[in-house]
Design a protein around this motif. Structure first.
Motif, PDB file in Angstrom:
ATOM      1  N   GLN A 145       0.791  -1.308  -0.015  1.00 40.01           N
ATOM      2  CA  GLN A 145       0.031  -0.038  -0.046  1.00 40.01           C
ATOM      3  C   GLN A 145       0.827   1.269   0.200  1.00 40.01           C
ATOM      4  OE1 GLN A 145      -3.490   0.157  -0.287  1.00 40.01           O
ATOM      5  NE2 GLN A 145      -2.756  -2.139  -0.691  1.00 40.01           N
ATOM      6  N   ALA A 146       2.056   1.299   0.263  1.00 39.45           N
ATOM      7  CA  ALA A 146       3.106   2.372   0.610  1.00 39.45           C
ATOM      8  C   ALA A 146       3.387   2.695  -0.745  1.00 39.45           C
ATOM      9  CB  ALA A 146       4.312   2.009   1.331  1.00 39.45           C
ATOM     10  N   ASP A 147       3.344   4.324  -0.895  1.00 35.53           N
ATOM     11  CA  ASP A 147       4.015   4.961  -1.897  1.00 35.53           C
ATOM     12  C   ASP A 147       5.361   5.350  -1.656  1.00 35.53           C
ATOM     13  OD1 ASP A 147       1.438   5.516  -3.478  1.00 35.53           O
ATOM     14  OD2 ASP A 147       1.001   6.193  -1.464  1.00 35.53           O
ATOM     15  N   TYR A 148       5.943   5.311  -0.277  1.00 35.58           N
ATOM     16  CA  TYR A 148       7.407   5.740  -0.106  1.00 35.58           C
ATOM     17  C   TYR A 148       7.547   4.676   0.914  1.00 35.58           C
ATOM     18  CZ  TYR A 148       6.904  10.588  -1.387  1.00 35.58           C
ATOM     19  OH  TYR A 148       6.386  11.882  -2.104  1.00 35.58           O
ATOM     20  N   ILE A 149       8.779   3.917   0.810  1.00 34.19           N
ATOM     21  CA  ILE A 149       9.482   2.983   1.913  1.00 34.19           C
ATOM     22  C   ILE A 149      10.602   3.266   2.019  1.00 34.19           C
ATOM     23  CG2 ILE A 149       9.858   0.482   2.431  1.00 34.19           C
ATOM     24  CD1 ILE A 149       7.491  -0.294   0.277  1.00 34.19           C
ATOM     25  N   SER A 150      11.298   3.737   3.237  1.00 30.88           N
ATOM     26  CA  SER A 150      12.576   4.170   3.659  1.00 30.88           C
ATOM     27  C   SER A 150      12.828   2.929   4.513  1.00 30.88           C
ATOM     28  CB  SER A 150      12.607   5.581   4.077  1.00 30.88           C
ATOM     29  OG  SER A 150      12.188   6.418   3.074  1.00 30.88           O
ATOM     30  N   GLU A 151      13.799   2.331   4.432  1.00 28.43           N
ATOM     31  CA  GLU A 151      14.486   1.354   5.322  1.00 28.43           C
ATOM     32  C   GLU A 151      15.693   1.696   6.027  1.00 28.43           C
ATOM     33  OE1 GLU A 151      15.494  -3.485   5.936  1.00 28.43           O
ATOM     34  OE2 GLU A 151      14.531  -2.625   4.154  1.00 28.43           O
ATOM     35  N   ILE A 152      15.677   1.855   7.277  1.00 26.53           N
ATOM     36  CA  ILE A 152      16.722   2.379   8.071  1.00 26.53           C
ATOM     37  C   ILE A 152      17.581   1.311   8.920  1.00 26.53           C
ATOM     38  CG2 ILE A 152      17.522   3.708  10.122  1.00 26.53           C
ATOM     39  CD1 ILE A 152      14.840   5.618   9.432  1.00 26.53           C
ATOM     40  N   GLN A 153      18.909   0.993   8.549  1.00 26.27           N
ATOM     41  CA  GLN A 153      19.646   0.070   8.835  1.00 26.27           C
ATOM     42  C   GLN A 153      20.499   0.174  10.087  1.00 26.27           C
ATOM     43  OE1 GLN A 153      22.277  -1.515   5.578  1.00 26.27           O
ATOM     44  NE2 GLN A 153      22.564  -3.124   6.742  1.00 26.27           N
ATOM     45  N   ASN A 154      20.577  -0.861  11.038  1.00 34.19           N
ATOM     46  CA  ASN A 154      21.678  -0.683  11.917  1.00 34.19           C
ATOM     47  C   ASN A 154      22.849  -1.150  11.629  1.00 34.19           C
ATOM     48  OD1 ASN A 154      22.717  -0.329  14.598  1.00 34.19           O
ATOM     49  ND2 ASN A 154      21.990  -2.163  15.195  1.00 34.19           N
ATOM     50  N   ARG A 155      23.808  -0.234  11.660  1.00 37.25           N
ATOM     51  CA  ARG A 155      25.198  -0.584  11.308  1.00 37.25           C
ATOM     52  C   ARG A 155      25.946  -0.603  12.652  1.00 37.25           C
ATOM     53  NH1 ARG A 155      26.434   0.641   5.808  1.00 37.25           N
ATOM     54  NH2 ARG A 155      28.134  -0.680   5.739  1.00 37.25           N
ATOM     55  N   ARG A 156      25.769   0.072  13.377  1.00 39.35           N
ATOM     56  CA  ARG A 156      26.446   0.158  14.889  1.00 39.35           C
ATOM     57  C   ARG A 156      25.509   0.821  15.686  1.00 39.35           C
ATOM     58  NH1 ARG A 156      31.604   2.905  13.831  1.00 39.35           N
ATOM     59  NH2 ARG A 156      32.039   0.895  13.223  1.00 39.35           N
ATOM     60  N   HIS A 157      25.520   0.661  17.034  1.00 42.02           N
ATOM     61  CA  HIS A 157      24.650   1.173  18.111  1.00 42.02           C
ATOM     62  C   HIS A 157      25.219   1.065  19.059  1.00 42.02           C
ATOM     63  CE1 HIS A 157      21.303   2.341  20.430  1.00 42.02           C
ATOM     64  NE2 HIS A 157      20.558   2.576  19.412  1.00 42.02           N
ATOM     65  N   PRO A 158      25.424   2.235  19.993  1.00 45.40           N
ATOM     66  CA  PRO A 158      26.047   2.074  21.614  1.00 45.40           C
ATOM     67  C   PRO A 158      25.347   1.020  22.491  1.00 45.40           C
ATOM     68  CG  PRO A 158      25.369   4.309  20.977  1.00 45.40           C
ATOM     69  CD  PRO A 158      24.670   3.456  19.942  1.00 45.40           C
ATOM     70  N   GLN A 162      26.697  -1.770  25.793  1.00 41.55           N
ATOM     71  CA  GLN A 162      26.067  -1.969  26.915  1.00 41.55           C
ATOM     72  C   GLN A 162      25.723  -0.438  27.483  1.00 41.55           C
ATOM     73  OE1 GLN A 162      28.567  -4.444  26.885  1.00 41.55           O
ATOM     74  NE2 GLN A 162      26.840  -5.543  26.230  1.00 41.55           N
ATOM     75  N   ILE A 163      25.697   0.621  26.561  1.00 39.61           N
ATOM     76  CA  ILE A 163      25.344   1.951  26.656  1.00 39.61           C
ATOM     77  C   ILE A 163      23.853   1.917  26.526  1.00 39.61           C
ATOM     78  CG2 ILE A 163      25.653   4.388  26.009  1.00 39.61           C
ATOM     79  CD1 ILE A 163      28.347   3.494  24.907  1.00 39.61           C
ATOM     80  N   THR A 164      22.987   2.593  27.779  1.00 38.88           N
ATOM     81  CA  THR A 164      21.643   2.461  27.680  1.00 38.88           C
ATOM     82  C   THR A 164      21.155   3.801  27.059  1.00 38.88           C
ATOM     83  OG1 THR A 164      21.642   3.622  30.100  1.00 38.88           O
ATOM     84  CG2 THR A 164      21.647   1.249  29.929  1.00 38.88           C
ATOM     85  N   ALA A 165      19.787   3.697  26.824  1.00 40.93           N
ATOM     86  CA  ALA A 165      19.234   4.674  26.042  1.00 40.93           C
ATOM     87  C   ALA A 165      19.340   6.000  26.826  1.00 40.93           C
ATOM     88  CB  ALA A 165      17.768   4.704  25.884  1.00 40.93           C
ATOM     89  N   ARG A 166      19.615   7.366  26.267  1.00 43.42           N
ATOM     90  CA  ARG A 166      19.778   8.434  26.604  1.00 43.42           C
ATOM     91  C   ARG A 166      18.739   9.528  26.221  1.00 43.42           C
ATOM     92  NH1 ARG A 166      24.846   9.982  23.788  1.00 43.42           N
ATOM     93  NH2 ARG A 166      23.759   8.505  22.278  1.00 43.42           N
ATOM     94  N   ARG A 167      18.164  10.208  27.208  1.00 41.84           N
ATOM     95  CA  ARG A 167      17.234  11.136  27.167  1.00 41.84           C
ATOM     96  C   ARG A 167      17.567  12.282  25.990  1.00 41.84           C
ATOM     97  NH1 ARG A 167      12.420  12.453  28.711  1.00 41.84           N
ATOM     98  NH2 ARG A 167      11.934  14.645  28.963  1.00 41.84           N
ATOM     99  N   GLY A 168      16.778  12.490  25.014  1.00 43.29           N
ATOM    100  CA  GLY A 168      17.172  13.477  23.894  1.00 43.29           C
ATOM    101  C   GLY A 168      17.932  12.841  22.551  1.00 43.29           C
ATOM    102  N   ILE A 169      18.259  11.749  23.033  1.00 35.39           N
ATOM    103  CA  ILE A 169      19.039  10.913  21.751  1.00 35.39           C
ATOM    104  C   ILE A 169      18.181   9.838  21.379  1.00 35.39           C
ATOM    105  CG2 ILE A 169      21.244   9.938  20.917  1.00 35.39           C
ATOM    106  CD1 ILE A 169      21.259  13.101  21.618  1.00 35.39           C
ATOM    107  N   GLU A 170      17.850   8.826  22.200  1.00 33.13           N
ATOM    108  CA  GLU A 170      16.956   7.613  22.049  1.00 33.13           C
ATOM    109  C   GLU A 170      15.655   7.657  22.549  1.00 33.13           C
ATOM    110  OE1 GLU A 170      21.020   6.507  21.420  1.00 33.13           O
ATOM    111  OE2 GLU A 170      20.192   7.069  23.359  1.00 33.13           O
TER     112      GLU A 170
END
Length: 171
Positions: A145-158, A162-170
């Protein structure tokens, strides 16, 4: 048109927020709703200050779906189905140019909504409405059904360090 931001990478909500701001900046009006996130998310606080963007409060959960008991999951499913119905009523009687359904795809994956319910919802929306949906692993029928499909791929993540989610970033 229908936009889908999907994938395992960080930035799906950020992309949807950016598109909502762009629409409002061009004189459009946006209805923004987040599934499966608490109403304290930082992007909501910022969007509430943008003229032309309405951030809708409604049903929200405060646990990850995998932490819920069966009764909690059933309650969440009822809450989100009702919320989708409320969104449809609001859209029918308004002149919004964009609807952002942040994490609706995650809501499907968690079993709170079915693809059929969401597809039926999309069919009932005005043809002039721009619809933005986010979440991981969208179903093939939804992608169709979509007209636009953008896939965001994880290549690296903190998180890998073991760096937990940070307010204002995650969040």
């Amino acid at each position: 048109m229908i936009h889908i931001y999907c994938g395992d990478g960080k930035g799906k909500t950020t992309a949807a927020v950016g598109l909502a701001v762009r629409c409002a900046g061009a004189g459009g009006t946006v209805l923004f709703y987040q599934f499966m996130k608490p109403e304290t998310s930082s992007e909501r606080i910022a969007l509430q200050q943008v003229s032309g963007i309405t951030v809708l409060s409604g049903y929200s959960i405060h646990k990850f779906s995998f932490q819920m008991q069966l009764a909690e999951k059933e309650t969440a499913a009822k809450g989100y189905r009702k919320q989708l119905s409320t969104l449809l009523d609001i859209i029918k009687y308004s002149s919004y140019t964009m609807l952002v359904l942040d994490e609706i795809i995650a809501c499907i994956s968690a079993g709170f909504l079915t693809v059929e319910i969401v597809l039926d919802f999309l069919k009932k929306l005005p043809d002039t409405l721009e619809v933005v949906m986010t979440g991981r692993n969208p179903n093939a029928d939804l992608l169709e059904q979509a007209d636009y499909i953008s896939e965001i791929q994880n290549r690296r993540h903190p998180f890998e360090k073991q760096i937990t989610a940070r307010r204002g970033i995650e969040f």
